[in-house]
Design a protein around this motif. Structure first.
Motif, PDB file in Angstrom:
ATOM      1  N   LEU A   9       0.846  -1.194   0.000  1.00  0.00           N
ATOM      2  CA  LEU A   9       0.000   0.000   0.000  1.00  0.00           C
ATOM      3  C   LEU A   9       0.878   1.239   0.000  1.00  0.00           C
ATOM      4  O   LEU A   9       1.880   1.300   0.727  1.00  0.00           O
ATOM      5  CB  LEU A   9      -0.899   0.014   1.237  1.00  0.00           C
ATOM      6  CG  LEU A   9      -1.765  -1.223   1.479  1.00  0.00           C
ATOM      7  CD1 LEU A   9      -2.473  -1.116   2.822  1.00  0.00           C
ATOM      8  CD2 LEU A   9      -2.776  -1.393   0.344  1.00  0.00           C
TER       9      LEU A   9
ATOM     10  N   THR B 103      -2.297   0.613  -4.710  1.00  0.00           N
ATOM     11  CA  THR B 103      -2.190  -0.754  -4.202  1.00  0.00           C
ATOM     12  C   THR B 103      -1.539  -1.626  -5.273  1.00  0.00           C
ATOM     13  O   THR B 103      -1.889  -1.526  -6.451  1.00  0.00           O
ATOM     14  CB  THR B 103      -3.576  -1.331  -3.859  1.00  0.00           C
ATOM     15  OG1 THR B 103      -4.224  -0.474  -2.911  1.00  0.00           O
ATOM     16  CG2 THR B 103      -3.462  -2.724  -3.277  1.00  0.00           C
TER      17      THR B 103
ATOM     18  N   ASN C  31     -10.530   4.358   0.156  1.00  0.00           N
ATOM     19  CA  ASN C  31      -9.665   3.354   0.788  1.00  0.00           C
ATOM     20  C   ASN C  31     -10.504   2.545   1.769  1.00  0.00           C
ATOM     21  O   ASN C  31     -11.290   3.116   2.532  1.00  0.00           O
ATOM     22  CB  ASN C  31      -8.506   4.036   1.514  1.00  0.00           C
ATOM     23  CG  ASN C  31      -7.639   4.861   0.592  1.00  0.00           C
ATOM     24  OD1 ASN C  31      -7.586   4.601  -0.604  1.00  0.00           O
ATOM     25  ND2 ASN C  31      -6.960   5.860   1.132  1.00  0.00           N
TER      26      ASN C  31
ATOM     27  N   PHE D  25      -7.366  -2.162   0.997  1.00  0.00           N
ATOM     28  CA  PHE D  25      -6.918  -1.696  -0.314  1.00  0.00           C
ATOM     29  C   PHE D  25      -6.946  -0.162  -0.323  1.00  0.00           C
ATOM     30  O   PHE D  25      -7.812   0.453   0.308  1.00  0.00           O
ATOM     31  CB  PHE D  25      -7.837  -2.200  -1.426  1.00  0.00           C
ATOM     32  CG  PHE D  25      -7.572  -3.614  -1.879  1.00  0.00           C
ATOM     33  CD1 PHE D  25      -6.487  -4.331  -1.410  1.00  0.00           C
ATOM     34  CD2 PHE D  25      -8.415  -4.224  -2.798  1.00  0.00           C
ATOM     35  CE1 PHE D  25      -6.250  -5.640  -1.834  1.00  0.00           C
ATOM     36  CE2 PHE D  25      -8.191  -5.522  -3.232  1.00  0.00           C
ATOM     37  CZ  PHE D  25      -7.109  -6.235  -2.748  1.00  0.00           C
TER      38      PHE D  25
END
Length: 385
Positions: free
Chosen positions: A238, A255, A349, A358
């Motif tokens: 991330l 991501t 997010n 993610f």
């Protein structure tokens, strides 16, 4: 590294326009003098009124612009040794330097010198004034000043061309930084080494600062500061990359997977991409941000994850990080309404129990047709092979 010259014509023109707009707002509010304060922290979650009005990034703990409704402004700089740099970068020509301990006394003496002590004074400090400064204004000024933070923020929400020039350059740096991360990250590296390489690279491109979260796991609970964890095959990495140019921060959220993303990972990232695009479509001038939040949450809730669209799993769907204004916050509690020309990051997010956390987010500008991405391409679920 300074990317743009102090005498850039667009820079000078936009700063002059900012001053004119502030003076118009002062007349409407009945203020005769504005003191715009800067504390030198340069946080991406706090505005800096003095920098926004002068173009000068301070190194000391205090600066202040004294802006009368008529006549030339003055800039008070701390410490004394930073006066030469202020004279090179600031659009304000009248500069007074003093040591930090003498800052408030110098403000008072400059007001007296210019015959402004009895004027009706307002102060804008970007909600970042140290307590002794905030509480010291009534004694220093001989009056309780009006609060001009929101008025200045309202003026700065619509980005001018100089702000957009700096912002677009920062976006370019962020995208190149992410490409660099993909090309230079491998299993077996420490998180903090990957983050350090990215930090060094974006700085080499001209970022004067960079707020960065970067972490990885087989199943992320959230994103956080890098650690000494070793990256491994199958990790989901991330990245929240937030470079600044001339004080204007901008953020991308990305991501990627070490290896080939699974079908389930592609499906869940696609859900967030759908949510992001729904939010962008809804984000038009005059629309309450709560409507944008609802548009973002709808595809996620439909997929059975409504529980995860609220705290503690999710705090906000986006936010500004401007030098001049922190509006809007894309959250149901903010009460903000979108205005044309505002810029912020929109990011659904999300923690997803099937795959982990993610990140999916773009810097956008509000137009009559909705939010348009400032990036050259929308983020995808990356693959590091």
């Amino acid at each position: 590294m300074t990317l743009f010259a102090a005498d850039d014509p667009l820079r000078l023109s936009c700063y002059a326009t900012r001053t004119g707009k502030v003076r118009d707002a002062m007349r409407e509010a009945g203020h005769e003098v504005l003191i715009a304060y800067g504390n030198g922290r340069h946080s991406f979650i706090g505005m800096n009124p003095a920098w926004w009005l002068t173009g000068f990034k301070q190194m000391g703990p205090h600066i202040a612009v004294i802006l009368p409704i008529d006549g030339e402004p003055s800039l008070i700089v701390t410490p004394c040794w930073d006066e030469e740099r202020a004279s090179e970068r600031s659009v304000v020509g009248d500069i007074v330097a003093c040591e930090p301990k003498a800052f408030m006394a110098t403000v008072a003496s400059e007001l007296k010198r210019r015959g402004l002590s009895a004027a009706k004074i307002a102060v804008a400090g970007g909600l970042q004034m140290p307590r002794d400064i905030h509480e010291g204004w009534p004694e220093t000024l001989g009056q309780k000043p009006a609060d001009a933070d929101q008025a200045l923020s309202d003026l700065a929400r619509e980005r001018d061309e100089w702000s957009l020039k700096c912002t677009r350059h920062a976006v370019d740096i962020a995208e190149k930084g992410y490409d660099h991360l993909l090309a230079n990250s491998r299993p077996g590296m420490y998180e903090h080494v990957v983050a350090g390489n990215l930090e060094s690279y974006v700085r080499s491109l001209g970022a004067e600062d960079n707020f960065q979260l970067m972490s990885a796991s087989q199943h992320n609970r959230s994103v956080h500061m890098p650690t000494n964890r070793l990256l491994a095959d199958g990790d989901i990495i991330l990245g929240e990359i937030t470079p600044a140019v001339e004080g204007e921060y901008i953020q991308i959220c990305r991501t990627a997977v070490f290896g080939v993303p699974t079908a389930l990972q592609q499906e869940k990232f696609g859900m967030l991409d759908e949510a992001l695009r729904a939010g962008m479509k809804a984000a038009k001038p005059g629309v309450p941000v709560s409507d944008v939040v609802a548009a973002i949450n709808a595809p996620i809730s439909k997929a059975g994850y409504e529980k995860y669209t609220v705290p503690p799993y999710m705090r906000t769907r986006g936010h500004s990080m401007s030098l001049g204004s922190m509006d809007p916050e894309i959250a149901t509690f903010s009460g903000h309404v979108l205005v044309k020309g505002s810029v912020f990051v929109m990011h659904p997010n999300q923690y997803i129990p099937d795959t982990g956390y993610f990140m999916c987010g773009e810097p956008v500008i509000i137009t009559d047709e909705g939010a348009k991405p400032l990036t050259s391409r929308m983020g995808e679920l990356g693959s590091i092979l």
